[in-house]
Design a protein around this motif. Structure first.
Motif, PDB file in Angstrom:
ATOM      1  N   LEU A   1       8.855  -9.609  -0.088  1.00 26.52           N
ATOM      2  CA  LEU A   1       8.209 -10.497   0.885  1.00 26.52           C
ATOM      3  C   LEU A   1       8.087  -9.824   2.250  1.00 26.52           C
ATOM      4  CD1 LEU A   1       9.635 -14.062   0.152  1.00 26.52           C
ATOM      5  CD2 LEU A   1       7.236 -13.359   0.070  1.00 26.52           C
ATOM      6  N   LYS A   2       9.108  -9.096   2.622  1.00 22.78           N
ATOM      7  CA  LYS A   2       9.073  -8.377   3.897  1.00 22.78           C
ATOM      8  C   LYS A   2       7.974  -7.318   3.888  1.00 22.78           C
ATOM      9  CE  LYS A   2      11.986  -5.774   7.146  1.00 22.78           C
ATOM     10  NZ  LYS A   2      13.328  -5.183   7.374  1.00 22.78           N
ATOM     11  N   ALA A   3       7.801  -6.654   2.741  1.00 20.63           N
ATOM     12  CA  ALA A   3       6.808  -5.577   2.628  1.00 20.63           C
ATOM     13  C   ALA A   3       5.379  -6.083   2.793  1.00 20.63           C
ATOM     14  CB  ALA A   3       6.956  -4.863   1.285  1.00 20.63           C
ATOM     15  N   VAL A   4       5.147  -7.367   2.453  1.00 24.02           N
ATOM     16  CA  VAL A   4       3.777  -7.902   2.538  1.00 24.02           C
ATOM     17  C   VAL A   4       3.608  -8.899   3.684  1.00 24.02           C
ATOM     18  CG1 VAL A   4       3.425  -7.591   0.070  1.00 24.02           C
ATOM     19  CG2 VAL A   4       4.188  -9.815   0.915  1.00 24.02           C
ATOM     20  N   SER A   5       4.659  -9.119   4.465  1.00 22.26           N
ATOM     21  CA  SER A   5       4.646 -10.192   5.464  1.00 22.26           C
ATOM     22  C   SER A   5       3.554 -10.046   6.515  1.00 22.26           C
ATOM     23  CB  SER A   5       6.018 -10.288   6.144  1.00 22.26           C
ATOM     24  OG  SER A   5       6.310  -9.079   6.832  1.00 22.26           O
ATOM     25  N   LYS A   6       3.176  -8.814   6.838  1.00 24.74           N
ATOM     26  CA  LYS A   6       2.173  -8.607   7.879  1.00 24.74           C
ATOM     27  C   LYS A   6       0.787  -8.298   7.318  1.00 24.74           C
ATOM     28  CE  LYS A   6       5.503  -7.145  11.388  1.00 24.74           C
ATOM     29  NZ  LYS A   6       5.905  -6.086  12.342  1.00 24.74           N
ATOM     30  N   ARG A   7       0.652  -8.412   6.015  1.00 18.96           N
ATOM     31  CA  ARG A   7      -0.655  -8.157   5.388  1.00 18.96           C
ATOM     32  C   ARG A   7      -1.508  -9.421   5.467  1.00 18.96           C
ATOM     33  NH1 ARG A   7      -1.585  -3.655   2.392  1.00 18.96           N
ATOM     34  NH2 ARG A   7       0.117  -2.145   2.340  1.00 18.96           N
ATOM     35  N   PRO A   8      -2.746  -9.294   5.920  1.00 25.82           N
ATOM     36  CA  PRO A   8      -3.544 -10.475   6.235  1.00 25.82           C
ATOM     37  C   PRO A   8      -3.893 -11.368   5.054  1.00 25.82           C
ATOM     38  CG  PRO A   8      -4.881  -8.469   6.375  1.00 25.82           C
ATOM     39  CD  PRO A   8      -3.458  -8.040   6.251  1.00 25.82           C
ATOM     40  N   ALA A   9      -4.036 -10.794   3.863  1.00 28.12           N
ATOM     41  CA  ALA A   9      -4.477 -11.597   2.721  1.00 28.12           C
ATOM     42  C   ALA A   9      -3.324 -12.053   1.827  1.00 28.12           C
ATOM     43  CB  ALA A   9      -5.493 -10.816   1.893  1.00 28.12           C
ATOM     44  N   ALA A  10      -2.089 -11.669   2.169  1.00 28.82           N
ATOM     45  CA  ALA A  10      -0.936 -11.990   1.321  1.00 28.82           C
ATOM     46  C   ALA A  10      -0.514 -13.446   1.472  1.00 28.82           C
ATOM     47  CB  ALA A  10       0.227 -11.074   1.656  1.00 28.82           C
ATOM     48  N   PHE A  11      -0.297 -14.117   0.359  1.00 29.18           N
ATOM     49  CA  PHE A  11       0.218 -15.486   0.358  1.00 29.18           C
ATOM     50  C   PHE A  11       1.712 -15.427   0.665  1.00 29.18           C
ATOM     51  CE2 PHE A  11       0.942 -19.708  -1.591  1.00 29.18           C
ATOM     52  CZ  PHE A  11      -0.107 -20.392  -0.994  1.00 29.18           C
ATOM     53  N   PRO A  12       2.224 -16.339   1.483  1.00 29.39           N
ATOM     54  CA  PRO A  12       3.581 -16.188   2.023  1.00 29.39           C
ATOM     55  C   PRO A  12       4.728 -16.609   1.112  1.00 29.39           C
ATOM     56  CG  PRO A  12       2.558 -18.131   2.954  1.00 29.39           C
ATOM     57  CD  PRO A  12       1.510 -17.473   2.100  1.00 29.39           C
ATOM     58  N   ARG A  13       4.513 -16.633  -0.188  1.00 28.60           N
ATOM     59  CA  ARG A  13       5.638 -16.864  -1.095  1.00 28.60           C
ATOM     60  C   ARG A  13       5.375 -16.118  -2.391  1.00 28.60           C
ATOM     61  NH1 ARG A  13       3.469 -22.475  -1.074  1.00 28.60           N
ATOM     62  NH2 ARG A  13       2.361 -22.846  -3.043  1.00 28.60           N
ATOM     63  N   LEU A  14       6.451 -15.856  -3.120  1.00 24.97           N
ATOM     64  CA  LEU A  14       6.320 -15.153  -4.390  1.00 24.97           C
ATOM     65  C   LEU A  14       6.970 -15.959  -5.501  1.00 24.97           C
ATOM     66  CD1 LEU A  14       9.316 -13.872  -4.984  1.00 24.97           C
ATOM     67  CD2 LEU A  14       8.540 -12.031  -3.520  1.00 24.97           C
ATOM     68  N   VAL A  15       6.738 -15.494  -6.726  1.00 25.25           N
ATOM     69  CA  VAL A  15       7.305 -16.156  -7.897  1.00 25.25           C
ATOM     70  C   VAL A  15       8.062 -15.130  -8.717  1.00 25.25           C
ATOM     71  CG1 VAL A  15       6.830 -17.635  -9.880  1.00 25.25           C
ATOM     72  CG2 VAL A  15       5.258 -17.649  -7.931  1.00 25.25           C
ATOM     73  N   LEU A  16       9.298 -15.430  -9.035  1.00 21.39           N
ATOM     74  CA  LEU A  16      10.121 -14.600  -9.918  1.00 21.39           C
ATOM     75  C   LEU A  16       9.936 -15.084 -11.347  1.00 21.39           C
ATOM     76  CD1 LEU A  16      13.309 -14.444  -7.727  1.00 21.39           C
ATOM     77  CD2 LEU A  16      12.394 -12.422  -8.848  1.00 21.39           C
ATOM     78  N   THR A  17       9.594 -14.198 -12.264  1.00 23.96           N
ATOM     79  CA  THR A  17       9.304 -14.630 -13.625  1.00 23.96           C
ATOM     80  C   THR A  17       9.967 -13.753 -14.670  1.00 23.96           C
ATOM     81  OG1 THR A  17       7.314 -13.249 -13.850  1.00 23.96           O
ATOM     82  CG2 THR A  17       7.017 -15.458 -12.911  1.00 23.96           C
ATOM     83  N   SER A  18      10.096 -14.321 -15.850  1.00 28.23           N
ATOM     84  CA  SER A  18      10.454 -13.570 -17.052  1.00 28.23           C
ATOM     85  C   SER A  18       9.637 -14.140 -18.196  1.00 28.23           C
ATOM     86  CB  SER A  18      11.946 -13.686 -17.369  1.00 28.23           C
ATOM     87  OG  SER A  18      12.200 -13.239 -18.696  1.00 28.23           O
ATOM     88  N   SER A  19       8.707 -13.368 -18.711  1.00 25.79           N
ATOM     89  CA  SER A  19       7.910 -13.813 -19.857  1.00 25.79           C
ATOM     90  C   SER A  19       8.795 -13.985 -21.087  1.00 25.79           C
ATOM     91  CB  SER A  19       6.798 -12.805 -20.152  1.00 25.79           C
ATOM     92  OG  SER A  19       5.921 -12.698 -19.047  1.00 25.79           O
ATOM     93  N   GLU A  20       9.830 -13.160 -21.185  1.00 29.23           N
ATOM     94  CA  GLU A  20      10.717 -13.188 -22.352  1.00 29.23           C
ATOM     95  C   GLU A  20      11.618 -14.410 -22.341  1.00 29.23           C
ATOM     96  OE1 GLU A  20      14.287 -10.414 -24.127  1.00 29.23           O
ATOM     97  OE2 GLU A  20      12.568  -9.405 -23.224  1.00 29.23           O
ATOM     98  N   LYS A  21      12.198 -14.723 -21.188  1.00 26.64           N
ATOM     99  CA  LYS A  21      13.133 -15.839 -21.089  1.00 26.64           C
ATOM    100  C   LYS A  21      12.464 -17.141 -20.662  1.00 26.64           C
ATOM    101  CE  LYS A  21      16.674 -13.136 -21.958  1.00 26.64           C
ATOM    102  NZ  LYS A  21      17.401 -13.215 -23.246  1.00 26.64           N
ATOM    103  N   GLY A  22      11.282 -17.024 -20.048  1.00 26.87           N
ATOM    104  CA  GLY A  22      10.535 -18.229 -19.685  1.00 26.87           C
ATOM    105  C   GLY A  22      10.769 -18.758 -18.287  1.00 26.87           C
ATOM    106  N   PHE A  23      11.708 -18.160 -17.546  1.00 28.44           N
ATOM    107  CA  PHE A  23      11.913 -18.743 -16.216  1.00 28.44           C
ATOM    108  C   PHE A  23      10.843 -18.278 -15.227  1.00 28.44           C
ATOM    109  CE2 PHE A  23      15.016 -15.116 -15.802  1.00 28.44           C
ATOM    110  CZ  PHE A  23      14.503 -14.513 -14.666  1.00 28.44           C
ATOM    111  N   GLY A  24      10.529 -19.183 -14.323  1.00 25.45           N
ATOM    112  CA  GLY A  24       9.454 -18.940 -13.364  1.00 25.45           C
ATOM    113  C   GLY A  24       8.072 -19.287 -13.893  1.00 25.45           C
TER     114      GLY A  24
END
Length: 211
Positions: free
Chosen positions: A174-197
């Motif tokens: 999030l810090k790495a993209v915080s000053k980028r103009p087109a970046a949405f200000p939240r992210l999603v943590l996922t696991s396709s294998e376990k299903g979380f996120g």
């Protein structure tokens, strides 16, 4: 990272429980379907798990073809969900076993799609949670900023690391993209294998397509 209401999670679950089908692949910009439905696109390194994530979102293991050989996607692939949303699988970058000319060709196709798609609501940039943002990802971030398309970071394979490391990688990303103009200000943590996120990402997609 934002909490969705149970109602939002359930609405997204129902939407993605309805039929999802492979619509078409496009090898040229002229082959793209008409921009008559909202679309969200998935971008990322060739081995980041885009196909697995699309399959997890739709609950259909064989919908998007996952491959053990990175860089197999040479086209922009379209999937129709609930007859009202299109998921778009963009060609991966990095590690593709192809000539430089061929690699440039299908990556330029992805860039052309990003620049000219009026119905594109959001791009989800997938980053491996085990590695965080790497040099090829920086190039992708630059391209997304240049295209002025709203994009959101999705950390994949988050089950492969512990909770504290997940938190550290999420904060650093999030810090790495915080000053980028087109970046949405939240992210999603996922696991396709376990299903979380996955429920939260479905809700993100539905919300993006309704705005």
């Amino acid at each position: 990272m934002t909490d969705f209401t149970p109602e939002q999670i359930e609405a997204a679950r129902l939407a993605f429980a309805r039929p999802a089908v492979f619509l078409q692949g496009a090898a040229k910009i002229e082959q793209l379907p008409e921009p008559d439905l909202p679309e969200v696109a998935f971008a990322g390194r060739s081995n980041v798990g885009k196909s697995s994530l699309i399959n997890a979102l739709t609950g259909q293991k064989g919908l998007a073809r996952a491959s053990n050989e990175p860089g197999r996607t040479r086209e922009v692939n379209f999937f129709l969900v609930d007859e009202r949303i299109r998921l778009v699988d963009l060609p991966g970058y990095g590690w593709a076993k192809a000539s430089k000319v061929e690699t440039r060709k299908f990556q330029n196709l992805g860039r052309d799609y990003l620049r000219g798609r009026v119905n594109l609501k959001r791009v989800y940039l997938l980053i491996d949670a085990r590695h965080g943002v790497k040099a090829p990802d920086i190039e992708a971030l630059d391209a997304l900023d240049l295209a002025a398309v709203s994009y959101q970071i999705v950390l994949t394979k988050a089950d492969k690391i512990g909770p504290q490391e997940r938190q550290r990688v999420a904060e650093a990303t999030l810090k790495a993209v915080s000053k980028r103009p087109a970046a949405f200000p939240r992210l999603v943590l996922t696991s396709s294998e376990k299903g979380f996120g996955i429920p939260e990402l479905r809700a993100e997609v539905l919300l993006a397509c309704e705005t």
